[in-house]
Design a protein around this motif. Structure first.
Motif, PDB file in Angstrom:
ATOM      1  N   VAL A  33       0.851  -1.177   0.000  1.00  0.00           N
ATOM      2  CA  VAL A  33       0.000   0.000   0.000  1.00  0.00           C
ATOM      3  C   VAL A  33       0.893   1.236   0.000  1.00  0.00           C
ATOM      4  N   GLN A  34       0.649   2.123  -0.926  1.00  0.00           N
ATOM      5  CA  GLN A  34       1.408   3.379  -1.006  1.00  0.00           C
ATOM      6  C   GLN A  34       0.453   4.536  -0.793  1.00  0.00           C
ATOM      7  N   LEU A  35       0.939   5.519  -0.081  1.00  0.00           N
ATOM      8  CA  LEU A  35       0.162   6.723   0.176  1.00  0.00           C
ATOM      9  C   LEU A  35       0.899   7.921  -0.412  1.00  0.00           C
ATOM     10  N   GLN A  36       0.214   8.676  -1.232  1.00  0.00           N
ATOM     11  CA  GLN A  36       0.782   9.857  -1.862  1.00  0.00           C
ATOM     12  C   GLN A  36       0.047  11.085  -1.355  1.00  0.00           C
ATOM     13  N   ALA A  37       0.772  11.911  -0.621  1.00  0.00           N
ATOM     14  CA  ALA A  37       0.178  13.128  -0.057  1.00  0.00           C
ATOM     15  C   ALA A  37       0.622  14.339  -0.858  1.00  0.00           C
ATOM     16  N   TYR A  38      -0.295  15.285  -1.007  1.00  0.00           N
ATOM     17  CA  TYR A  38       0.057  16.525  -1.700  1.00  0.00           C
ATOM     18  C   TYR A  38      -0.900  17.625  -1.264  1.00  0.00           C
TER      19      TYR A  38
ATOM     20  N   ALA B 182      -4.395   6.648  -1.601  1.00  0.00           N
ATOM     21  CA  ALA B 182      -3.815   5.328  -1.338  1.00  0.00           C
ATOM     22  C   ALA B 182      -3.923   4.478  -2.592  1.00  0.00           C
ATOM     23  N   SER B 183      -2.874   3.713  -2.847  1.00  0.00           N
ATOM     24  CA  SER B 183      -2.867   2.848  -4.020  1.00  0.00           C
ATOM     25  C   SER B 183      -2.181   1.528  -3.673  1.00  0.00           C
ATOM     26  N   GLY B 184      -2.290   0.589  -4.582  1.00  0.00           N
ATOM     27  CA  GLY B 184      -1.682  -0.712  -4.342  1.00  0.00           C
ATOM     28  C   GLY B 184      -2.750  -1.775  -4.204  1.00  0.00           C
ATOM     29  N   SER B 185      -2.362  -2.882  -3.613  1.00  0.00           N
ATOM     30  CA  SER B 185      -3.256  -4.023  -3.480  1.00  0.00           C
ATOM     31  C   SER B 185      -4.148  -3.875  -2.243  1.00  0.00           C
ATOM     32  N   ILE B 186      -4.986  -2.861  -2.287  1.00  0.00           N
ATOM     33  CA  ILE B 186      -5.812  -2.533  -1.128  1.00  0.00           C
ATOM     34  C   ILE B 186      -7.090  -3.351  -1.124  1.00  0.00           C
ATOM     35  N   PHE B 187      -7.346  -4.023  -0.021  1.00  0.00           N
ATOM     36  CA  PHE B 187      -8.620  -4.710   0.146  1.00  0.00           C
ATOM     37  C   PHE B 187      -9.609  -3.803   0.866  1.00  0.00           C
ATOM     38  N   SER B 188      -9.138  -3.202   1.940  1.00  0.00           N
ATOM     39  CA  SER B 188     -10.023  -2.337   2.726  1.00  0.00           C
ATOM     40  C   SER B 188      -9.193  -1.336   3.520  1.00  0.00           C
ATOM     41  N   ILE B 189      -9.718  -0.123   3.614  1.00  0.00           N
ATOM     42  CA  ILE B 189      -9.101   0.882   4.475  1.00  0.00           C
ATOM     43  C   ILE B 189     -10.023   1.130   5.653  1.00  0.00           C
TER      44      ILE B 189
END
Length: 121
Positions: free
Chosen positions: A1-6, A23-30
């Motif tokens: 999981v990667q998080l990109q803040a801006y 958030a990106s990547g192999s996310i099932f649930s946040i």
């Protein structure tokens, strides 16, 4: 999981900024996603967080000025910051408690890189 803040930047006292974190990547649930900040020499502190059920929690210092929201379809959290003060100046970090497709029942914390907010007096 990667998080990109801006969305950080320089603003005058009393002004507004809007932070975003995707958030990106192999996310099932946040589950919970939110923002922390850390001033030099101090511990990282919670600014605001929002649960999957849209319950929110704010630091006392930002209540009434900051608003957190999330777009579940985009796996994105926003922080609308109004009436900014010089003491809000610091680096803001995004954090998500999420599970992945390979471990859908296990939730782990993930951190994004910081984004600098500078409020001039």
């Amino acid at each position: 999981v990667q998080l990109q803040a801006y969305g950080g930047g320089l603003v005058q006292a009393g002004g507004s900024l809007r932070l975003s974190c995707a958030a990106s990547g192999s996310i099932f649930s946040i589950n919970t996603i939110g923002w922390y900040r850390q001033a030099p020499g101090k511990q990282r502190e919670l600014v605001a967080e929002i649960t999957s059920g849209s319950s929110t929690n704010y630091a006392d210092s930002v209540k009434g000025r900051f608003t957190i929201s999330r777009d579940n379809a985009k796996n994105t959290v926003y922080l609308q910051m109004n009436s900014l003060k010089p003491e809000d100046t610091t680096v803001y970090y995004c954090k998500a408690v999420a599970s992945t497709w390979s471990s859908s029942r296990i939730y782990r914390p993930y951190w994004g890189q910081g984004t600098l907010v500078t409020v001039s007096s």
